[in-house]
Design a protein around this motif. Structure first.
Motif, mmCIF file in Angstrom:
data_model
loop_
_atom_site.group_PDB
_atom_site.id
_atom_site.type_symbol
_atom_site.label_atom_id
_atom_site.label_comp_id
_atom_site.label_asym_id
_atom_site.label_seq_id
_atom_site.Cartn_x
_atom_site.Cartn_y
_atom_site.Cartn_z
ATOM 1 N N CYS A 71 1.691 0.358 -7.384
ATOM 2 C CA CYS A 71 1.015 1.410 -6.612
ATOM 3 C C CYS A 71 1.266 2.788 -7.190
ATOM 4 N N ILE A 85 0.854 -1.194 0.000
ATOM 5 C CA ILE A 85 0.000 0.000 0.000
ATOM 6 C C ILE A 85 0.881 1.232 0.000
ATOM 7 N N TYR A 119 -3.114 0.175 -3.834
ATOM 8 C CA TYR A 119 -2.395 -1.011 -3.389
ATOM 9 C C TYR A 119 -2.160 -1.929 -4.572
#
Length: 891
Positions: free
Chosen positions: A890, A347, A883
């Motif tokens: 990302c 993330i 994510y």
């Protein structure tokens, strides 16, 4: 909790040492050996132990690590040994090296020796110097005893130093950040996609082999300055130059001692790295080395993330251990090869406009803070206040007046025309006079604008809103790069206004080559202007043309440059589309005669014909057909022709504007016109600069160069209304000027709202976390370039100490960056309460989460990054994130 202080002594030799290897390589190497370790619990006496690995681990296991704060100097090293070799992970870690860096900047130095002397704690020993090349078995008992006393002394100094630093008021939250930063390295969890990198490495090596083969077949290809400069230019790099000490003339800077040339070894293009490496005889390029380093790390274990806590005096993190995770290229294969553990997702969330939002809050401009919070048009709001009418009645020009306070930025590496030559913007000093298109002018210093999204303007990188001079109008960079005609006009403007000295040497030759090599696809000329006079060395003019592309790109405007003929006459020569990649075949078919003719002055030439074919990548075939007649004027020789006739076939994909996040800079108050000249791969352009706290005369001048012409009385009214309405913002820079004077006088002075930032005597500017922005040896000096008294302070450049100009506007820049960093730090700690934080890059936070709660985790991270800090509850924060199954996914 207990305090445990620790220091390891390990084997090293002339080749196997931390000066030759990274910390990760050193500790995971098969040569690694712990000779001994000293441990101190609380204020008890230090204990020295020396023995084999098993005995050392048994000794270490007796201490209460899980309930203790462990202290070390350069804890990244000692904690990595504790974690990787002995599988011991303390509850908390404190690093006196990191703490000292935050408290002292460069004033004292970071070594234990320097800090111990500064605080008068005692002398550090030198026994380690006699231990070089000696394994534990090579020491006799007496030598081990002396080595033990040396190590115990280091532990005692470190323990005392920690308490001295804590007495200075070191913040507990910053201790937590040090701990979090160190664990990214000492307790790594990220994997490396080894197969992906091995394929990438093979591709790099194949290209390298090809170039080395060419170099062996044709030595002049690399060793001839002219040919090598052409190679660099064809790969989008302007060859660096210098003034020859022998001839005192400009020459290519291609020597091993030329820093600018050596810097190309770290160019983002692997091909450029290969070319420069081959010329210098370097065995491996940075791309090859970095890829190999990641592969090697993968062979030894998981990926440690080495970050340098408080690398900048504003508190930002920096790269460390020869792997600069803060500066990986945007679309780097390396990013795609950074993977979360199995069953997890990566993330990554990035703060939105955090420095601009912080500035509005710091100034106490509550209405603008609310506008940020609600996503309103802040430019229109400013104009509405200035003109005293509703926002929906604000005209385009009026909105622009409100926008003049928003500043653009230019990326590091972009070359600026100084009186001493073309220099990267980040190296421009206040003593450098800049070319503003008319005169050599002074400026008020380099402004570090932070990491920002930039777009490519012919190889130079600027923020999308930075202004470029196009004829008599200023256009935003994003408009210039999207419109070929506007781009041509910008290039023409920049070239036409160059001083004579800039038209000589390598850059003058580059300009001439650009004018001789420009081509384009299938134009229909709609209009042309008059030919420019540029000392007979460069003539160019823009045309409008349209091209219908079959793959739905749509109509595209194409620029056109001109070849110089004498003083005032030239012919069309079309510019290559910036979205196209071309490769010419080895042969070119040419038909026709009379493509070039010679006539007497005033005679009319006969029409001529020439047709050439070139085969390009993507199935494109271009043909040039020249037919025209030209009446000559005032010259003995002319080249004549008209637009080419060409056909473009369908290609795959559509071109797009290149974008990436880079560290950006600007130059404040560059002369009365507020502008300076920068170099792009297609030639020079004139860029606008930053300015703060403008009076009505400067405000009028700035608006005028942007095409908004107001009389002085109206400008004075606007500035007066602006200052009366936005009193906090308009006075902030002056406030910081007074704050600088307070620092010099050892006084206290509040900055911004709520007294969370203030100048506190010689300590510097106090931040809400309790740390300071320091301006060492702040003083007044007479500046050589202006002859006026300026405020200066000392900064470190390598081993040298130099003077740096400081003023209110720059202080505000520093404070906003520091506040943004504090906000990110708080958010890191909040995210870490629930998920494993693995990295931070400037204003972004990266963590890992279980795959089955990816959406929930992303929402949690975004929520954390939108909560304002306790010291600024009204600060509006926002972010964006994603994510994926790699770091690259990302971005």
């Amino acid at each position: 909790m207990d305090l445990i202080t620790i220091d390891f002594e390990t084997y090293y030799d002339s080749q196997y040492s931390l000066s030759k290897l990274t910390i990760e390589e050193y500790i995971r190497h098969n040569y690694f050996e712990v000779i001994g370790v000293s441990v101190k619990v609380n204020n008890d006496s230090s204990v020295w132990y020396t023995g084999d690995k098993q005995g050392t681990e048994g000794f270490l296991r007796q201490f209460p690590w899980q309930d203790s704060v462990v202290i070390a100097h350069n804890a990244m090293f000692d904690m990595a040994i504790l974690s990787w070799i002995f599988n011991i992970r303390p509850k908390r870690v404190a690093d006196t090296l990191s703490m000292a860096r935050a408290l002292h900047s460069f004033e004292v130095g970071g070594s234990l020796k320097a800090l111990a002397e500064h605080y008068k704690l005692g002398q550090k020993g030198v026994e380690v110097l006699s231990a070089i090349g000696k394994k534990r078995e090579d020491f006799n008992e007496e030598e081990l005893t002396r080595y033990g006393k040396y190590c115990i002394n280091d532990v005692e100094l470190t323990y005392k130093l920690f308490h001295c630093l804590m007495k200075q008021g070191f913040p507990l939250a910053e201790l937590q950040l040090i701990d979090l930063t160190l664990r990214m390295f000492t307790e790594p969890v990220l994997e490396v996609g080894r197969e992906l990198l091995e394929d990438h490495l093979s591709e790099i090596q194949a290209v390298k082999a090809e170039w080395l083969h060419k170099a062996n077949a044709d030595r002049k290809l690399l060793m001839s300055n002219k040919k090598f400069s052409e190679l660099l230019s064809s790969n989008g790099v302007k060859p660096p130059t210098k003034i020859s000490p022998t001839t005192n003339k400009e020459t290519f800077a291609f020597a091993k001692t030329d820093e600018e040339f050596k810097a190309l070894l770290e160019h983002e293009s692997p091909t450029v790295q290969i070319l420069v490496g081959a010329r210098l005889g370097v065995k491996s390029t940075i791309e090859e080395t970095r890829t190999q380093r990641f592969i090697d790390i993968a062979s030894r274990g998981t990926l440690p993330i080495p970050l340098r806590y408080y690398a900048a005096h504003t508190g930002r993190w920096g790269g460390h251990d020869k792997i600069n995770m803060q500066n990986l290229p945007r679309n780097s294969i390396l990013k795609s090869a950074i993977l979360p553990p199995s069953g997890s997702v990566f993330i990554d969330c990035d703060s939105s406009q955090i420095e601009a939002r912080t500035l509005a809050w710091l100034a106490g401009q509550d209405d603008l803070v609310s506008a940020f919070k609600e996503g309103q048009d802040v430019y229109r709001i400013m104009a509405s206040v200035i003109y005293g009418k509703p926002q929906d009645q604000i005209t385009k020009d009026e909105r622009f007046v409100g926008k003049t306070t928003i500043l653009g930025c230019i990326a590091a590496g972009t070359r600026v025309l100084c009186e001493t030559g073309w220099k990267p913007i980040e190296t421009v000093a206040t003593t450098d006079r800049l070319w503003d298109g008319e005169n050599w002018v002074c400026h008020q210093g380099l402004l570090e604008k932070g990491l920002k999204e930039t777009v490519s303007l012919c190889g130079s990188w600027l923020t999308p809103d930075h202004k470029i001079l196009c004829g008599t109008q200023w256009k935003e960079t994003q408009s210039v790069v999207q419109d070929g005609s506007t781009l041509s006009q910008a290039l023409v403007t920049g070239a036409a206004k160059l001083p004579l000295e800039a038209l000589s040497g390598e850059y003058g030759e580059a300009l001439r080559q650009l004018s001789l090599s420009a081509i384009a696809d299938d134009p229909n000329i709609q209009s042309t202007g008059t030919t420019l006079k540029t000392l007979g060395l460069l003539a160019a003019q823009s045309v409008l043309s349209k091209q219908q592309i079959k793959n739905a790109i749509g109509s595209m405007l194409k620029p056109c440059q001109m070849i110089p003929i004498g003083q005032d006459c030239s012919t069309d020569f079309l510019l290559l589309s910036h979205g196209a990649i071309t490769q010419e075949t080895l042969t070119t078919k040419t038909m026709g005669v009379g493509a070039y003719g010679f006539t007497m002055s005033g005679e009319k030439t006969e029409p001529s014909f020439s047709l050439m074919y070139r085969h390009l990548k993507g199935g494109i075939t271009r043909a040039w057909k020249w037919t025209a007649s030209t009446t000559t004027k005032g010259m003995n020789q002319t080249t004549y022709g008209s637009q080419p006739e060409a056909r473009t076939w369908v290609t795959e994909g559509a071109s797009s504007v290149s974008r990436k996040k880079l560290m950006t800079y600007d130059l404040a108050y560059a002369g009365p016109n507020n502008r300076f000249t920068i170099w792009t791969d297609m030639g020079p352009v004139i860029a606008h600069n930053c300015g703060y706290g403008m009076g009505h005369k400067k405000f009028q001048a700035q608006l005028k160069i942007f095409g908004v012409d107001l009389d002085l009385e109206e400008c004075e009214r606007i500035v007066r209304v602006y200052r009366e309405t936005y009193t906090s913002i308009s006075s902030l820079w002056n406030t910081c000027n007074f704050a600088l004077l307070a620092i010099m006088r050892d006084q206290t002075y509040s900055i911004g709202q709520n007294d969370v930032v203030s100048a506190v005597g010689a300590r510097g500017v106090r931040l809400p976390n309790g740390l300071y922005i320091k301006y060492p040896n702040l003083r007044k000096e007479i500046a050589e370039d202006t002859g006026k008294a300026e405020l200066m302070y000392d900064v470190k450049r390598g081993k040298a100490t130099i003077s740096n100009r400081i003023y209110g506007g720059k202080v505000v820049e520093n404070i906003c960056q520091a506040l943004a960093r504090i906000v990110i730090g708080d958010q890191l700690l909040e995210v870490a309460k629930r998920y494993r934080v693995v990295m931070t890059v400037h204003d972004a936070i990266s963590c890992i989460a279980p795959e089955d709660e990816a959406d929930e985790a992303l929402a949690y991270v975004q929520q954390c990054m939108k909560v304002p800090p306790t010291w600024a509850p009204s600060l509006p924060l926002d972010c964006e994130g994603a994510y994926g199954y790699s770091y690259g996914e990302c971005k």
